[in-house]
Motif scaffolding. Sequence first.
Motif, PDB file in Angstrom:
ATOM      1  N   GLY A  74      49.744  41.443  37.515  1.00 43.22           N
ATOM      2  CA  GLY A  74      49.280  40.076  37.720  1.00 43.22           C
ATOM      3  C   GLY A  74      47.782  39.914  37.546  1.00 43.22           C
ATOM      4  O   GLY A  74      47.087  40.786  37.014  1.00 43.22           O
ATOM      5  N   ARG A  75      47.307  38.769  38.029  1.00 48.08           N
ATOM      6  CA  ARG A  75      45.907  38.411  37.856  1.00 48.08           C
ATOM      7  C   ARG A  75      45.301  37.859  39.139  1.00 48.08           C
ATOM      8  O   ARG A  75      46.020  37.393  40.019  1.00 48.08           O
ATOM      9  CB  ARG A  75      45.756  37.359  36.741  1.00 48.08           C
ATOM     10  CG  ARG A  75      46.125  37.870  35.346  1.00 48.08           C
ATOM     11  CD  ARG A  75      45.988  36.787  34.294  1.00 48.08           C
ATOM     12  NE  ARG A  75      46.344  37.294  32.977  1.00 48.08           N
ATOM     13  CZ  ARG A  75      45.481  37.847  32.125  1.00 48.08           C
ATOM     14  NH1 ARG A  75      44.198  37.934  32.457  1.00 48.08           N
ATOM     15  NH2 ARG A  75      45.878  38.298  30.947  1.00 48.08           N
ATOM     16  N   VAL A 132      41.722  34.360  36.406  1.00 48.24           N
ATOM     17  CA  VAL A 132      41.984  34.727  35.011  1.00 48.24           C
ATOM     18  C   VAL A 132      41.833  36.229  34.774  1.00 48.24           C
ATOM     19  O   VAL A 132      42.172  36.735  33.709  1.00 48.24           O
ATOM     20  CB  VAL A 132      41.046  33.955  34.046  1.00 48.24           C
ATOM     21  CG1 VAL A 132      41.271  32.455  34.169  1.00 48.24           C
ATOM     22  CG2 VAL A 132      39.588  34.312  34.305  1.00 48.24           C
ATOM     23  N   GLN A 133      41.311  36.948  35.772  1.00 44.57           N
ATOM     24  CA  GLN A 133      41.051  38.376  35.621  1.00 44.57           C
ATOM     25  C   GLN A 133      42.294  39.207  35.928  1.00 44.57           C
ATOM     26  O   GLN A 133      43.086  38.850  36.805  1.00 44.57           O
ATOM     27  CB  GLN A 133      39.904  38.813  36.534  1.00 44.57           C
ATOM     28  CG  GLN A 133      38.616  38.035  36.355  1.00 44.57           C
ATOM     29  CD  GLN A 133      38.026  38.191  34.970  1.00 44.57           C
ATOM     30  OE1 GLN A 133      38.215  39.214  34.313  1.00 44.57           O
ATOM     31  NE2 GLN A 133      37.278  37.167  34.533  1.00 44.57           N
ATOM     32  N   LEU A 134      42.446  40.314  35.231  1.00 44.69           N
ATOM     33  CA  LEU A 134      43.543  41.233  35.517  1.00 44.69           C
ATOM     34  C   LEU A 134      43.345  41.840  36.901  1.00 44.69           C
ATOM     35  O   LEU A 134      42.245  42.312  37.234  1.00 44.69           O
ATOM     36  CB  LEU A 134      43.596  42.344  34.476  1.00 44.69           C
ATOM     37  CG  LEU A 134      44.006  41.935  33.058  1.00 44.69           C
ATOM     38  CD1 LEU A 134      43.806  43.092  32.094  1.00 44.69           C
ATOM     39  CD2 LEU A 134      45.465  41.471  33.036  1.00 44.69           C
ATOM     40  N   ALA A 135      44.404  41.828  37.706  1.00 47.02           N
ATOM     41  CA  ALA A 135      44.309  42.381  39.061  1.00 47.02           C
ATOM     42  C   ALA A 135      43.951  43.866  39.021  1.00 47.02           C
ATOM     43  O   ALA A 135      43.221  44.363  39.891  1.00 47.02           O
ATOM     44  CB  ALA A 135      45.625  42.182  39.809  1.00 47.02           C
ATOM     45  N   TRP A 160      40.112  43.640  38.584  1.00 46.03           N
ATOM     46  CA  TRP A 160      39.395  42.923  39.644  1.00 46.03           C
ATOM     47  C   TRP A 160      39.376  43.728  40.940  1.00 46.03           C
ATOM     48  O   TRP A 160      38.304  43.975  41.517  1.00 46.03           O
ATOM     49  CB  TRP A 160      40.058  41.567  39.875  1.00 46.03           C
ATOM     50  CG  TRP A 160      39.254  40.580  40.663  1.00 46.03           C
ATOM     51  CD1 TRP A 160      38.438  39.607  40.170  1.00 46.03           C
ATOM     52  CD2 TRP A 160      39.198  40.445  42.096  1.00 46.03           C
ATOM     53  NE1 TRP A 160      37.877  38.869  41.199  1.00 46.03           N
ATOM     54  CE2 TRP A 160      38.322  39.373  42.390  1.00 46.03           C
ATOM     55  CE3 TRP A 160      39.797  41.129  43.151  1.00 46.03           C
ATOM     56  CZ2 TRP A 160      38.027  38.971  43.692  1.00 46.03           C
ATOM     57  CZ3 TRP A 160      39.501  40.737  44.456  1.00 46.03           C
ATOM     58  CH2 TRP A 160      38.630  39.674  44.708  1.00 46.03           C
ATOM     59  N   MET A 219      35.003  42.204  33.064  1.00 48.34           N
ATOM     60  CA  MET A 219      35.316  40.891  33.650  1.00 48.34           C
ATOM     61  C   MET A 219      34.270  39.836  33.293  1.00 48.34           C
ATOM     62  O   MET A 219      34.203  38.789  33.927  1.00 48.34           O
ATOM     63  CB  MET A 219      35.409  41.007  35.180  1.00 48.34           C
ATOM     64  CG  MET A 219      36.466  41.961  35.688  1.00 48.34           C
ATOM     65  SD  MET A 219      36.714  41.794  37.474  1.00 48.34           S
ATOM     66  CE  MET A 219      35.076  42.239  38.093  1.00 48.34           C
TER      67      MET A 219
END
Length: 291
Positions: free
Chosen positions: A126-127, A130-133, A136, A197
């Motif tokens: 997931g995210r 808008v960032q990839l988890a 992040w 990011m």
Amino acid sequence: MGPAAMTIIELAQLYVSSRVISDGHKQHILRVARRFQIATGVGSIEEITSQHLAVFVAWLNTVTGNVNTKVNYLDHVRLLLRYAARCGLIDKVPVFPEIRRARRVPRAWTLEEFKRLYDVANQLPGRVGVQLARIWWPSLIATAYHTASRIGALLSTTWSDIDCTKGLIVIRAESQKTKREQIFQLPEYVLKKILAMQWPERKLIWEWPHCRRYFFTKFRQILRQSQLEPPADARFSLFHKIRRTAASIAAMTSGIPAAQTLLGHASARVTIEHYIDPHAIGLSVNLPSLE
């Protein structure tokens, strides 16, 4: 309305408006004032006596069994009344009940446990916005580890606070509890994740699109996946435990002064009493065997 008619809630509002403190701290002070007024029914702050304080303690006994929570609430009431006395709103501060705070040994994760947490974060689906988890979360966790910074300070860090060429990150004084600025050198692997990011352009590095409560809910889920979830009633055992972990590992590898510097503490006593896990550095006293 004259000063004599001021309620403790109005006093709290006056106090927080005259201080540069975090929103969370402001809300806590106002919450304490509201609960004190509900528990005691006292009108003016000039009417508050030691008996009202005893009534407040009795009320606290009905809502919490945590002695440190009771001490915290009393400390904030004392803070407000001392402020009122300095401002000439009351003649003197009443005598407060004496309740000792429970001093617990700090607990940190081992390096192996923390690596397990970091590995789980690197595989999150997931995210976050808008960032990839999986970018992040590990970038935030690793930065927290290498800087021992509080979560509030990290989430308020902007792109202008980081030198992408030199790998330096500034934790601004305004976001620090100690009001002291700190500068840290980030390892290359952490910087690489942060730079991933950069898009889209925005002010905050770790922009969190949800409420603060959901942040800790999500972090607890990550801890659960890492088999590190603390008990539901354990305080400072979520993100703040990263700070204790960093301090304990710093003390183990480089000594107490290094941990103190990392945390930005003026006193080594605060570092030892509240952050260094004695299991990590062997602070226990080993007496000779009797056999």
